[in-house]
Scaffold this motif. Sequence first.
Motif, short mmCIF file in Angstrom:
data_model
loop_
_atom_site.label_atom_id
_atom_site.label_comp_id
_atom_site.label_asym_id
_atom_site.label_seq_id
_atom_site.Cartn_x
_atom_site.Cartn_y
_atom_site.Cartn_z
N SER A 42 27.54 12.39 -16.25
CA SER A 42 27.79 11.94 -17.16
C SER A 42 27.63 10.37 -17.30
N TYR A 43 26.84 9.75 -16.39
CA TYR A 43 26.70 8.41 -16.47
C TYR A 43 25.77 8.09 -17.84
N TYR A 44 26.15 7.07 -18.56
CA TYR A 44 25.38 6.79 -19.86
C TYR A 44 25.19 5.44 -20.04
N GLN A 45 23.92 5.01 -20.68
CA GLN A 45 23.72 3.65 -21.31
C GLN A 45 23.78 3.91 -22.58
N SER A 46 24.41 2.86 -23.39
CA SER A 46 24.76 2.74 -24.61
C SER A 46 23.83 1.73 -25.45
N PHE A 47 23.34 1.92 -26.61
CA PHE A 47 22.66 1.06 -27.61
C PHE A 47 22.75 0.86 -28.82
N LEU A 48 22.69 0.03 -29.54
CA LEU A 48 22.90 -0.22 -30.93
C LEU A 48 21.88 0.55 -31.89
#
Length: 73
Positions: A42-48
Amino acid sequence: MDYQELVTRVNSGEEFQFYYKKEEYWISMNKEGYYLTRGKDSYYQSFLSANALFEHGRIDGKSIQELWKEIEI
């Protein structure tokens, strides 16, 4: 599907599951942003924005576009 179609569809609000090196990943979104998530931990990267995800999201140090020929949807 080609890479540009993926970008267009994600920009239109679709979410995708895909595999890279037999590992599951997700491109998803909610009202707070867009996410590139690895399934196993569940490692995630978030972006706008979707564009920011495609520009700055990384798997093994490479963008989705750079890995496109190795990705299975």
